[in-house]
Motif scaffolding. Structure first.
Motif, PDB file in Angstrom:
ATOM      1  N   MET A  42       0.870  -1.174   0.000  1.00  0.00           N
ATOM      2  CA  MET A  42       0.000   0.000   0.000  1.00  0.00           C
ATOM      3  C   MET A  42       0.907   1.224   0.000  1.00  0.00           C
ATOM      4  N   PRO A  43       0.970   1.991  -1.084  1.00  0.00           N
ATOM      5  CA  PRO A  43       1.906   3.110  -1.161  1.00  0.00           C
ATOM      6  C   PRO A  43       1.702   4.111  -0.030  1.00  0.00           C
ATOM      7  N   PHE A  44       2.816   4.608   0.507  1.00  0.00           N
ATOM      8  CA  PHE A  44       2.772   5.563   1.611  1.00  0.00           C
ATOM      9  C   PHE A  44       3.956   6.503   1.472  1.00  0.00           C
ATOM     10  N   SER A  45       3.765   7.734   1.877  1.00  0.00           N
ATOM     11  CA  SER A  45       4.774   8.777   1.662  1.00  0.00           C
ATOM     12  C   SER A  45       5.962   8.694   2.607  1.00  0.00           C
ATOM     13  N   ASP A  46       5.854   7.930   3.696  1.00  0.00           N
ATOM     14  CA  ASP A  46       6.955   7.870   4.672  1.00  0.00           C
ATOM     15  C   ASP A  46       7.205   6.422   5.082  1.00  0.00           C
ATOM     16  N   PRO A  47       7.686   5.589   4.155  1.00  0.00           N
ATOM     17  CA  PRO A  47       7.858   4.157   4.422  1.00  0.00           C
ATOM     18  C   PRO A  47       9.148   3.854   5.177  1.00  0.00           C
ATOM     19  N   MET A  48       9.120   3.992   6.486  1.00  0.00           N
ATOM     20  CA  MET A  48      10.348   4.002   7.287  1.00  0.00           C
ATOM     21  C   MET A  48      11.086   2.667   7.310  1.00  0.00           C
ATOM     22  N   ALA A  49      10.409   1.557   7.076  1.00  0.00           N
ATOM     23  CA  ALA A  49      11.082   0.253   7.136  1.00  0.00           C
ATOM     24  C   ALA A  49      11.552  -0.232   5.777  1.00  0.00           C
TER      25      ALA A  49
ATOM     26  N   TYR B 155       0.109   2.260   8.935  1.00  0.00           N
ATOM     27  CA  TYR B 155      -1.224   2.461   9.499  1.00  0.00           C
ATOM     28  C   TYR B 155      -1.884   3.747   9.025  1.00  0.00           C
ATOM     29  N   ASN B 156      -1.113   4.788   8.752  1.00  0.00           N
ATOM     30  CA  ASN B 156      -1.711   6.095   8.470  1.00  0.00           C
ATOM     31  C   ASN B 156      -2.774   6.064   7.372  1.00  0.00           C
TER      32      ASN B 156
ATOM     33  N   VAL C  15     -10.917   2.615   9.913  1.00  0.00           N
ATOM     34  CA  VAL C  15     -10.615   1.202  10.149  1.00  0.00           C
ATOM     35  C   VAL C  15     -11.785   0.291   9.792  1.00  0.00           C
ATOM     36  N   ASP C  16     -12.962   0.584  10.299  1.00  0.00           N
ATOM     37  CA  ASP C  16     -14.110  -0.296  10.043  1.00  0.00           C
ATOM     38  C   ASP C  16     -14.440  -0.357   8.559  1.00  0.00           C
TER      39      ASP C  16
ATOM     40  N   ASP D 221       4.104  -0.551  11.450  1.00  0.00           N
ATOM     41  CA  ASP D 221       4.302   0.455  12.489  1.00  0.00           C
ATOM     42  C   ASP D 221       3.262   0.373  13.605  1.00  0.00           C
ATOM     43  N   LEU D 222       2.595  -0.775  13.737  1.00  0.00           N
ATOM     44  CA  LEU D 222       1.662  -0.975  14.854  1.00  0.00           C
ATOM     45  C   LEU D 222       2.189  -2.097  15.740  1.00  0.00           C
ATOM     46  N   PRO D 223       2.779  -1.778  16.891  1.00  0.00           N
ATOM     47  CA  PRO D 223       3.284  -2.810  17.797  1.00  0.00           C
ATOM     48  C   PRO D 223       2.143  -3.500  18.527  1.00  0.00           C
ATOM     49  N   PRO D 224       2.424  -4.605  19.222  1.00  0.00           N
ATOM     50  CA  PRO D 224       1.368  -5.334  19.944  1.00  0.00           C
ATOM     51  C   PRO D 224       0.608  -4.465  20.943  1.00  0.00           C
TER      52      PRO D 224
END
Length: 281
Positions: free
Chosen positions: A59-66, A110-111, A118-119, A137-140
């Protein structure tokens, strides 16, 4: 605790098939909309025919930190071509018209999902034929945001473990994970280092001591030889940057592509699938 095992998903079925064939699964990654929506869909449709067992769709995103340079560039090309999260789901829906069996996992951040809602996103993703999510970028500790709603919606939530995830942290990482566990074989971003295969084998055994889920290994797998090395011990081999690079090499100066892109990706995936298949002979 939710485990996501109440039903047998496409992911479960595909891993069962690969186990019956005594081989690891090949998981391939492409970026939705790279370099444009039409060519991206052509590549997506070609992947199963070339040997991909499971497909991760970025999913393209402007700040793909990983993400490393290759996947960052793919995301930029996709966004410049107008790809949106709604467009990603439309690609999955179009793919499902011809393929009802190959698992599709959306991978990203996630952004865009938060902005989409979400729903609404989960309902639309399920309707389109999405089987799982990897949201890096969503930890447990943030499971309530997306992981738990996804599991309730019947969408697997696939968590990443890394070389720095020790035995104290693993139970939290695995608590609500479903589908499979994605082991990141190197520290750093995607596509930049080759894994130490001996350490990968040890890490896979350690994770399997904590879970019955399949363990997929990615980051740094660039060719059939590397895929065979990983496939000898892991339940799945994940390849992303090498596929993006194969695509990128076919593009012109304006990032336009054509049938050569599909052919290049198909050739590499076929070689990777052969490497994975040879690992346990």
């Amino acid at each position: 605790m939710l485990t996501g095992k109440a039903m047998t998903s496409r992911i479960d079925k595909r891993f069962a098939q690969c186990r019956a064939e005594k081989r690891a699964a090949l998981v391939t990654f492409i970026m939705a909309g790279d370099p444009d929506a039409a060519l991206s869909l052509d590549i997506l449709k070609a992947l199963p025919k070339s040997g991909a067992d499971i497909i991760e769709v970025g999913m393209p995103f402007s700040d793909p930190m990983a993400d490393g340079p290759a996947i960052q560039a793919a995301g930029l090309r996709a966004m410049r071509a107008g790809m949106t999260l709604k467009g990603v789901l439309a690609q999955v829906e179009a793919f499902r018209r011809d393929d009802a069996d190959t698992p599709i996992v959306l991978m990203g951040y996630y952004n865009p999902i938060y902005v989409y809602g979400v729903d609404r996103f989960l309902a639309d993703a399920k309707a389109a034929g999405v089987d799982g999510l990897i949201v890096v970028d969503l930890p447990p500790e943030e499971d309530v945001e997306l992981c738990l709603p996804a599991l309730r919606a019947g969408v697997s939530f696939i968590r990443l473990a890394t070389p720095t995830t020790d035995d104290r942290r693993l139970p939290a990482v695995l608590a609500n994970t479903s589908g499979f566990v994605y082991y990141v074989s190197v520290t750093g971003v995607t596509g930049q280092k080759r894994p130490d295969y001996s350490k990968v084998a040890t890490a896979v055994r350690r994770i399997k001591a904590h879970t019955d889920l399949p363990v997929a290994v990615g980051f740094g797998v660039k060719d059939a030889a590397a895929a065979a090395e990983i496939g000898a011990n892991a339940d799945a081999v994940v390849v992303g940057s090498a596929i993006i690079d194969a695509l990128a090499r076919t593009l012109d100066a304006d990032n336009r592509g054509g049938p050569a892109a599909v052919a290049a990706v198909s050739k590499l995936v076929n070689e990777l699938a052969a490497g994975v298949a040879s690992a346990r002979r």
